[in-house]
Write a protein that holds these residues in place. Structure first.
Motif, short mmCIF file in Angstrom:
data_model
loop_
_atom_site.label_atom_id
_atom_site.label_comp_id
_atom_site.label_asym_id
_atom_site.label_seq_id
_atom_site.Cartn_x
_atom_site.Cartn_y
_atom_site.Cartn_z
N SER A 177 6.16 33.93 40.90
CA SER A 177 5.65 35.09 41.64
C SER A 177 6.82 36.02 41.97
N ALA A 178 6.54 37.30 42.06
CA ALA A 178 7.60 38.28 42.30
C ALA A 178 8.26 38.10 43.66
N GLN A 179 7.59 37.40 44.55
CA GLN A 179 8.15 37.03 45.85
C GLN A 179 7.83 35.56 46.10
N GLY A 180 8.79 34.83 46.63
CA GLY A 180 8.58 33.42 46.91
C GLY A 180 8.40 33.19 48.40
N LEU A 181 8.31 31.92 48.77
CA LEU A 181 8.17 31.54 50.17
C LEU A 181 9.24 30.51 50.51
N GLY A 182 10.15 30.89 51.42
CA GLY A 182 11.13 29.94 51.93
C GLY A 182 10.50 29.07 53.00
N CYS A 183 10.57 27.77 52.82
CA CYS A 183 9.85 26.84 53.71
C CYS A 183 10.74 26.20 54.77
N MET A 184 12.04 26.46 54.76
CA MET A 184 12.98 25.78 55.64
C MET A 184 12.59 25.84 57.11
N GLY A 185 12.29 27.05 57.60
CA GLY A 185 12.04 27.25 59.02
C GLY A 185 10.83 26.52 59.54
N MET A 186 9.98 26.03 58.65
CA MET A 186 8.81 25.27 59.08
C MET A 186 9.21 23.92 59.68
N SER A 187 10.37 23.43 59.25
CA SER A 187 10.77 22.07 59.64
C SER A 187 12.14 21.96 60.29
N ALA A 188 13.02 22.95 60.07
CA ALA A 188 14.42 22.73 60.45
C ALA A 188 15.16 24.02 60.75
N PHE A 189 16.19 23.90 61.58
CA PHE A 189 17.21 24.91 61.85
C PHE A 189 16.76 26.10 62.69
N TYR A 190 15.49 26.49 62.57
CA TYR A 190 15.00 27.61 63.38
C TYR A 190 14.13 27.07 64.51
N MET B 131 1.35 24.68 59.13
CA MET B 131 2.26 25.00 58.03
C MET B 131 1.60 24.74 56.67
N ILE B 132 0.83 23.69 56.59
CA ILE B 132 0.11 23.42 55.34
C ILE B 132 -0.89 24.54 55.06
N ALA B 133 -1.57 24.99 56.12
CA ALA B 133 -2.52 26.10 55.96
C ALA B 133 -1.79 27.36 55.51
N LEU B 134 -0.59 27.59 56.04
CA LEU B 134 0.20 28.77 55.65
C LEU B 134 0.61 28.68 54.18
N ILE B 135 1.05 27.51 53.76
CA ILE B 135 1.44 27.34 52.34
C ILE B 135 0.23 27.57 51.44
N HIS B 136 -0.91 27.04 51.82
CA HIS B 136 -2.13 27.25 51.02
C HIS B 136 -2.49 28.74 50.98
N HIS B 137 -2.35 29.41 52.10
CA HIS B 137 -2.64 30.85 52.15
C HIS B 137 -1.70 31.61 51.22
N ALA B 138 -0.42 31.22 51.22
CA ALA B 138 0.54 31.87 50.34
C ALA B 138 0.15 31.69 48.87
N ILE B 139 -0.17 30.47 48.52
CA ILE B 139 -0.54 30.19 47.12
C ILE B 139 -1.77 30.99 46.73
N ASN B 140 -2.77 30.99 47.60
CA ASN B 140 -4.01 31.73 47.31
C ASN B 140 -3.79 33.23 47.28
N SER B 141 -2.69 33.70 47.88
CA SER B 141 -2.35 35.12 47.87
C SER B 141 -1.49 35.51 46.67
N GLY B 142 -1.13 34.53 45.86
CA GLY B 142 -0.33 34.81 44.67
C GLY B 142 1.14 34.50 44.78
N VAL B 143 1.59 34.02 45.95
CA VAL B 143 2.99 33.63 46.12
C VAL B 143 3.10 32.15 45.76
#
Length: 359
Positions: free
Chosen positions: A19-32, A41-53
């Motif tokens: 995809s022309a834009q990706g999704l960085g997943c780090m902040g879901m679990s660490a450092f931020y 977070m799983i729902a967000l990842i699914h939303h991203a995939i269904n949106s084309g990311v």
């Protein structure tokens, strides 16, 4: 159904499309700050995939390990074949201390560990997260090449690697992508690394394209950060053993950098978009070989980020943005000295390597 805003690009010259834009997943679990609620977070990842990311970016060091486990759970029930899965290795924790490793035994063990945590048979894009300067890069890439031949990895990437290291690695096995920090306040890679990637046909994955949230919220962001966030002024203990902080978010540096945000914000207001959308659009306009991977933990921010793909910048607007985001316009390094970058990534010559070397 995929959002028509999010197109697809060829990443590198080895056949990978993302995809022309990706999704960085780090902040879901660490450092931020603390890990975010897993179902959200799983729902967000699914939303991203269904949106084309579909390019998802994680690493074994995020947590450590917990982010890969989260992404693995999100890929169950038919989502695996809809994504390009990228993860990284190279930062190990041994006897309570962090260590960068690129020796063959560790390369293989790290890959096996990631495959298990992610619950997959192969990794689409496997990055060396940081370069082990004790091991010739040819040795590390040689073991990654074996993993490709075995079908456990499809494409090889490097993160925070110098131009010379990229060239040496590419001579052993084609490198598909180099991950580097690239944004309106991190432009040092433009001098040498970006041209080298383009010469060799290597794609570019831009992490922290929003300046770790700076172009989303400006300097006031620091006031809202919770405990355990390594953007805070206080020194953050990286897994309790490595003091890390980000100089750009501290004291006089932050006050100086506020001017950059204010000017970007003024242009965005005139353009009818948010500062974060403008900053992200600027990265997209660097070329169709660049894939930024902004991270977020909120659906509304994700939706805002993908709209950046619809923003068209004129040559005059690009010149204006780049004039206010010149190399000397930002104060403070990207990281404290505790974190290595491409500047410390050159390795010994292959002739120096002894297979029995113990690390």
């Amino acid at each position: 159904m995929a959002n028509s805003v999010v197109g697809r690009i060829k990443l590198g010259s080895q056949g990978l499309q993302v995809s022309a834009q990706g999704l960085g997943c780090m902040g879901m679990s660490a450092f931020y700050g603390p890990p975010k609620p897993e179902p959200d977070m799983i729902a967000l990842i699914h939303h991203a995939i269904n949106s084309g990311v579909t390019l998802l970016d994680t690493s074994d060091v995020y947590g450590p390990h917990t982010n890969e486990i989260l992404v693995g759970k999100a890929l169950k029930d038919g989502f695996r074949n809809k994504v390009e899965l990228a993860t990284k290795f190279g930062i190990a924790f041994i006897d309570g201390k962090s260590e960068i490793r690129g020796d063959p035994a560790y390369v293989r063990a790290a890959c096996e560990g990631s495959l298990k945590r992610l619950g997959v048979d192969y990794i689409d894009l496997y990055y060396l997260h940081r370069v082990d300067t004790r091991v010739p890069i040819e040795v590390t890439i040689g073991e990654l090449k074996k993993l490709v031949e075995e079908g456990k990895v499809k494409y090889i990437g490097l993160s925070e690697a110098s131009a010379s290291t990229i060239r040496r690695a590419h001579a052993v096995h084609p490198i598909t992508a180099v991950q580097l920090e690239w944004s309106l306040w991190s432009r040092d890679a433009e001098a040498d690394i970006v041209p080298t990637c383009r010469e060799l046909g290597i794609g570019i994955v831009a992490y922290s394209p929003l300046g770790r949230g700076f172009f989303s919220y400006g300097p006031k962001m620091v006031e809202t950060l919770g405990e355990g966030d390594f953007r805070k002024v206080e020194i953050f203990q990286f897994v309790s053993i490595c003091p890390v902080h980000m100089p750009r978010f501290q004291g006089e540096n932050l006050e100086h950098n506020k001017r950059l945000y204010d000017r970007v914000n003024a242009i965005a207001t005139k353009k009818g978009c948010t500062p974060s959308q403008l900053a992200l659009a600027w990265v997209h306009h660097q070329g169709n070989d660049v894939c930024p991977i902004p991270g977020t933990t909120k659906v509304e921010n994700f939706n805002q980020n993908i709209q950046a793909l619809s923003i068209k910048l004129t040559p005059e607007e690009m010149v204006e943005l780049e004039s206010i985001a010149s190399a000397d316009s930002v104060k403070g390094d990207r990281y404290s000295a505790a974190i290595t970058t491409y500047r410390e990534s050159d390795t010994p010559p292959l002739s120096s390597w002894k297979p029995t070397t113990s690390i």
